[in-house]
Structure formats: C-alpha cells, structure tokens
Scaffold this active site. Structure first.
Site, mmCIF file in Angstrom:
data_model
loop_
_atom_site.group_PDB
_atom_site.id
_atom_site.type_symbol
_atom_site.label_atom_id
_atom_site.label_comp_id
_atom_site.label_asym_id
_atom_site.label_seq_id
_atom_site.Cartn_x
_atom_site.Cartn_y
_atom_site.Cartn_z
ATOM 1 N N THR A 147 4.896 1.601 0.882
ATOM 2 C CA THR A 147 3.803 2.166 1.292
ATOM 3 C C THR A 147 2.997 1.156 2.306
ATOM 4 O O THR A 147 2.405 -0.052 0.609
ATOM 5 C CB THR A 147 2.751 3.251 1.501
ATOM 6 O OG1 THR A 147 2.128 3.336 0.607
ATOM 7 C CG2 THR A 147 3.573 4.095 1.180
ATOM 8 N N TYR A 185 -11.849 6.737 -4.220
ATOM 9 C CA TYR A 185 -10.859 6.704 -4.419
ATOM 10 C C TYR A 185 -10.808 7.630 -5.373
ATOM 11 O O TYR A 185 -10.008 8.506 -5.188
ATOM 12 C CB TYR A 185 -9.608 5.302 -4.023
ATOM 13 C CG TYR A 185 -8.110 6.051 -4.049
ATOM 14 C CD1 TYR A 185 -7.641 6.632 -2.914
ATOM 15 C CD2 TYR A 185 -6.784 6.059 -5.063
ATOM 16 C CE1 TYR A 185 -6.236 6.659 -2.460
ATOM 17 C CE2 TYR A 185 -5.980 6.908 -4.839
ATOM 18 C CZ TYR A 185 -5.257 6.855 -4.079
ATOM 19 O OH TYR A 185 -4.315 7.034 -3.361
#
Length: 282
Positions: free
Chosen positions: A214, A179
């Site tokens: 989120t 990531y």
C-alpha cells in the site's frame, strides 16, 4: 514521524462532496457500508469489494479527491457510492457524519474502521505528542466513528463492525511504539465491543494484516520496503513470510467480505491475521 492532520474545524459539512444517488428500491432494501480511509490501499479495496456484493458504500477519507476516485470506480462499475471528507480525529466532524451519510445513501449497516496512520520512530527519540497523534487517529478515531454510528447499527438487521488492526497489535516490532500500541488497543477494543454489542445483534471482528503493498509502505525515496535488501533477505529468501511476498490490498478485502456479510451469523470478537503465514513462524 506521524502525518500531521489539519487543525480542528477543517471539515465543513456544507462543502462535503457527494456523488452517486441510490435508487428508491436500493434505499428501501439495500445495505449500506461506511469505510473510513477509503481513498487508497486497503480501504479502497474493501470499499470496492463491498460494492461488488451490492452494498452502497460511503467512502470516507481525509483526502477528498482520493475518496472521490474510489466512489467513481464503484459508480463506473454500476454500483452505488458517495464520497465524504472527514477527519476522524475531529469529534465534531465525526458526530455530524451519520446524518450526512444517511441523507445521501441511507442508514449504515456495515462499518469498516480502516483509517489510520503509521509512525516509525525509535523509543529514545519519540515524543509524547507523536504517540498521542497516532493514538488519536488509530484508536480514538475508530472509537469515535463507532459510537457515532451505533444508532444506525442497532437498527440494522445485520449490523457489522470490522476494525483493521495489524499483526503488530499482538507482536512487537522495533521503532513502532505508538503504532503497535494503537493496533494492540484496537484488537482488544474489538473484543470488548463484541461483548457489549452482542445483545444488539451487532457482530464485531477485526483483520490483522501483515505486510501489504500500500502507499503506507513507501519509503522516503519513493521505493517500497519490499524492494529493500533486508526485506528480500529476511522475508523472502529466509521465508519469514512463508508465502514469500507481501499481500495485495485486494487479498485483505476478500478476507473482509465474510465478516461484513449477513452470512456471518456466529463469528464475533475474533481477530484474523491475514499475513501470508508470518505469525505461524518463529
């Protein structure tokens, strides 16, 4: 582990769902934005915020139902929107998207490369396939979408590209090899594109969010990482995040508006951390 995507050929353009229809006046005079990963979280908030600024918004997502919901939210408020299902790791699907969006809403003036996946795994156990999966979506997918829409953006009087990176693009984190690498590459992609596309009048910038509330922040048991003792201790009690809380997706969207607007005429190649002051600490 990174979320697995459907196999190639998943997208069928004759089955793409569309909702909303632009008026003839909007088709002639309005601006159009494409937001990838618009089905939830930061992408949904940016799509809705752009619609409030009177842009027609193409809401693209792998999850068609989620993209539809964002588009319906825009339509219910009187805006213009359409939902599109696309796997940004499928080159053929991405190549066909500009024609479909143009046929529904018009040529794209603003591109927001938001779609991406996480992928936490210790370096000692991560596989090269895991790394490739994350890079394929977070980096290569953004490049593919950008290249596909370049002709639209070059014809626009106010072409704008906004990449959604991460503070992990310039700061390290444990168990985040793939990531972090993908977001770091996206940061420098932003700078390179800004140099290459300046002569075409296209401004390219990026946002680097910190912790944001989120769906990606959900833990396997359904809780959010912000509810954990370690987060409260490090980031709240000890003010590792000076504002002592995660961001709401709408706060990221507000930061996006200037970069996407015609009022931005001289800011390009920049990466703005929207992190509650996290990168100001040590």
């Amino acid at each position: 582990m990174p979320r697995r995507l459907p196999s190639k050929g998943f997208i069928k353009y004759d089955k793409i769902f569309r909702i909303g229809q632009r008026s003839s006046s909007m088709q002639k005079h309005g601006r159009v934005a494409l937001v990838t990963g618009a089905g939830s979280g930061i992408g949904a908030s940016i799509a809705i915020a752009l619609a409030r600024e009177e842009l027609a918004v193409a809401c693209a997502d792998l999850d068609l139902e989620a993209a539809e919901q964002t588009a319906k939210t825009i339509l219910s408020a009187g805006g213009a929107a359409a939902a599109f299902q696309v796997d940004i790791s499928d080159d053929q699907a991405v190549a066909g998207l500009p024609a479909v969006v143009a046929g529904t809403l018009g040529a794209v003036d603003v591109l927001v490369n938001n779609a991406g996946i996480g992928g936490e795994s210790p370096t000692s156990s991560v596989s090269i396939d895991d790394v490739r999966s994350v890079l394929r979506i977070n980096l290569e997918g953004s490049v593919a979408v950008t290249l596909a829409f370049l002709s639209h953006l070059k014809e626009s009087a106010s072409g704008r590209i906004l990449n959604i990176a991460s503070i992990q693009g310039f700061r390290g984190a444990r168990d985040s090899l793939a990531y972090g690498a993908s977001k770091g590459a996206l940061v420098n992609l932003t700078r390179g594109l800004a140099c290459d596309l300046a002569d075409d009048g296209i401004l390219v910038n990026a946002l680097a969010p910190g912790f944001v509330d989120t769906p990606m922040a959900r833990l396997p048991d359904g809780a959010t990482e912000y509810e954990t003792d370690w987060f409260q201790s490090i980031y709240v009690e000890n003010a590792r995040i000076p504002l002592r809380r995660p961001a709401d997706p709408d706060e990221i969207a507000q930061a996006a508006l200037f970069f996407c607007s015609p009022q931005n005429t001289y800011v390009t190649g920049q990466v703005l951390a929207v992190d509650g002051g996290m990168t100001a600490t040590f």
